[in-house]
Design a protein around this motif. Structure first.
Motif, PDB file in Angstrom:
ATOM      1  N   LYS A  81       0.992  -1.153   0.042  1.00 31.59           N
ATOM      2  CA  LYS A  81       0.145   0.038  -0.207  1.00 31.59           C
ATOM      3  C   LYS A  81       0.797   1.259  -0.003  1.00 31.59           C
ATOM      4  O   LYS A  81       0.483   2.292  -0.854  1.00 31.59           O
ATOM      5  N   ALA A  82       2.012   1.477   1.010  1.00 32.29           N
ATOM      6  CA  ALA A  82       2.573   2.445   0.929  1.00 32.29           C
ATOM      7  C   ALA A  82       3.559   2.667  -0.357  1.00 32.29           C
ATOM      8  O   ALA A  82       3.606   3.826  -0.912  1.00 32.29           O
ATOM      9  N   VAL A  83       3.984   1.604  -0.917  1.00 33.43           N
ATOM     10  CA  VAL A  83       4.822   1.795  -2.321  1.00 33.43           C
ATOM     11  C   VAL A  83       3.832   2.267  -3.137  1.00 33.43           C
ATOM     12  O   VAL A  83       4.346   2.986  -4.070  1.00 33.43           O
ATOM     13  N   GLU A  84       2.623   1.587  -3.209  1.00 34.17           N
ATOM     14  CA  GLU A  84       1.616   1.778  -4.593  1.00 34.17           C
ATOM     15  C   GLU A  84       1.262   3.355  -4.370  1.00 34.17           C
ATOM     16  O   GLU A  84       1.375   4.151  -5.285  1.00 34.17           O
ATOM     17  N   LYS A  85       1.115   3.965  -3.325  1.00 32.90           N
ATOM     18  CA  LYS A  85       0.724   5.219  -2.887  1.00 32.90           C
ATOM     19  C   LYS A  85       1.859   6.285  -3.596  1.00 32.90           C
ATOM     20  O   LYS A  85       1.566   7.055  -4.240  1.00 32.90           O
ATOM     21  N   LYS A  86       2.879   5.924  -3.266  1.00 31.08           N
ATOM     22  CA  LYS A  86       4.032   6.796  -3.783  1.00 31.08           C
ATOM     23  C   LYS A  86       4.590   6.445  -5.410  1.00 31.08           C
ATOM     24  O   LYS A  86       5.151   7.230  -6.268  1.00 31.08           O
ATOM     25  N   GLN A 117      13.118   2.427 -12.680  1.00 31.28           N
ATOM     26  CA  GLN A 117      13.983   2.482 -11.539  1.00 31.28           C
ATOM     27  C   GLN A 117      13.413   3.358 -10.266  1.00 31.28           C
ATOM     28  O   GLN A 117      13.768   3.001  -9.330  1.00 31.28           O
ATOM     29  N   GLN A 118      12.614   4.022 -10.675  1.00 30.39           N
ATOM     30  CA  GLN A 118      11.965   5.019  -9.641  1.00 30.39           C
ATOM     31  C   GLN A 118      11.142   4.113  -8.728  1.00 30.39           C
ATOM     32  O   GLN A 118      11.156   4.282  -7.628  1.00 30.39           O
ATOM     33  N   VAL A 119      10.346   3.067  -9.481  1.00 29.32           N
ATOM     34  CA  VAL A 119       9.585   2.243  -8.648  1.00 29.32           C
ATOM     35  C   VAL A 119      10.580   1.405  -7.848  1.00 29.32           C
ATOM     36  O   VAL A 119      10.163   0.976  -6.583  1.00 29.32           O
TER      37      VAL A 119
END
Ligand code: GDP
Length: 297
Positions: free
Chosen positions: A53-58, A72-74
């Motif tokens: 969830k935290a990763v997806e938000k960003k 690469q940003q992901v």
């Protein structure tokens, strides 16, 4: 340490970084695969869920998908989030052992690596921090365990409290405390008895010992290969005894590594060290940056 997880994530991210342009759906699909990989590594479900969830938000905002190198940003976001979930407060591996003699209580289930870790940590305190260390085994039910600590002590040049047959753990603890004061030791380590499972008798015994010394650190030593069980063990010990940190052993094995990722989030307690083998030098500070780097290969 995290071979399987690392391999799985590597193949997801390889695809993502090679793909060039990314849609939000591409990112979501990749993160679903990351979630499965985490669960297969035995990361607990709520931890895996919150992580994604935290990763997806960003990672699904325009800033990422419209950037020149979205893949690469992901990966960078996942990397930073891994550090976040692994991080404890303070210096990695730091122990509160000022004001000598500082008692360190070592707790855990039998076979988790408690005695080995006690000696490894004593060696580290002696060699890296220049501390004078005394070790005492409280495992009165298993004379072999007491012998084992004495042998390890000789091997690493660290004193152990002489074994007196017939003494109970509290009496041994009091003797260790006195000896540590009189002998000018900086630290004394108490290697408590383990059991095959958590039971009242074990906990009552450790509580009694704890109350005699008021430990500066109470470290739970637990087998990292046991994944979520390691986390449950930590919850139980913390509830009953109160622990200040965790040492995850057998991280040299083909561990799925989930315990490392769930421990802090579930128990609130930091992993301070990891055991990476049977040898006396095979103890490493648990450094979130390094671990995250290893997980992402
Ligand atoms: P205790 O019953 O918890 O005191 O466990 P021991 O310290 O006796 O360890 C049980 C076994 O696990 C011994 O054979 C140790 O050498 C081994 N061991 C402990 N820590 C590690 C580790 O980090 N990696 C590996 N591979 N073996 C370990």
């Amino acid at each position: 340490m995290f071979e399987n997880l690392s391999e799985r994530l590597g193949s997801v991210f390889d695809r993502l970084t090679k793909q060039g342009a990314l849609t939000e759906d591409d990112v979501k699909t990749a993160l679903r695969e990351v979630r499965v990989a985490l669960l297969e590594a035995d990361v607990s479900l709520p931890v895996a869920r919150n992580f994604i969830k935290a990763v997806e938000k960003k990672a699904t905002g325009q800033a990422v998908t419209k950037s020149v190198t979205p893949g690469q940003q992901v990966v960078k976001i996942v990397h930073d989030e891994l550090i976040e979930v692994l991080r404890g407060e303070g210096e990695p591996g730091a122990l509160r052992i000022d004001n000598p003699p500082a008692p360190i209580l070592m707790v855990g289930l039998q076979g988790g690596g408690k005695t080995t870790t006690t000696a490894k940590l004593a060696k580290r305190l002696k060699e890296r921090d220049g501390k004078k260390v005394l070790m005492a085994s409280l495992d009165v039910n298993r004379p072999a365990a007491m012998e084992q600590l004495a042998i390890l002590g000789q091997q690493i040049g660290v004193d152990t409290l002489p074994i007196v047959k017939g003494e109970d753990p509290v009496t041994i603890t009091k003797r260790a405390k006195t000896q540590a004061s009189l002998g000018g030791y900086d630290v004394y380590m108490l290697d408590t008895a383990g059991r095959l499972s958590i039971d009242d008798e074990l906990m009552a015994q450790v509580e009694a010992v704890r109350d005699v010394v008021n430990p500066r650190e109470t470290l739970l030593v637990v087998d990292g290969l046991t994944g979520q069980d390691a986390v449950h063990t930590a919850e139980n010990f913390d509830e009953r005894i109160g622990i200040s940190g965790v040492v995850l052993t057998r991280m040299d094995g083909d561990g799925r590594g989930g315990a490392a990722l769930s421990m802090r989030a579930i128990t609130g307690k930091p992993i301070k060290f990891v055991g990476l083998g049977e040898k006396m030098d095979a103890l490493e500070t648990f450094e979130p940056e390094r671990i995250a780097g290893r997980i992402l290969g």
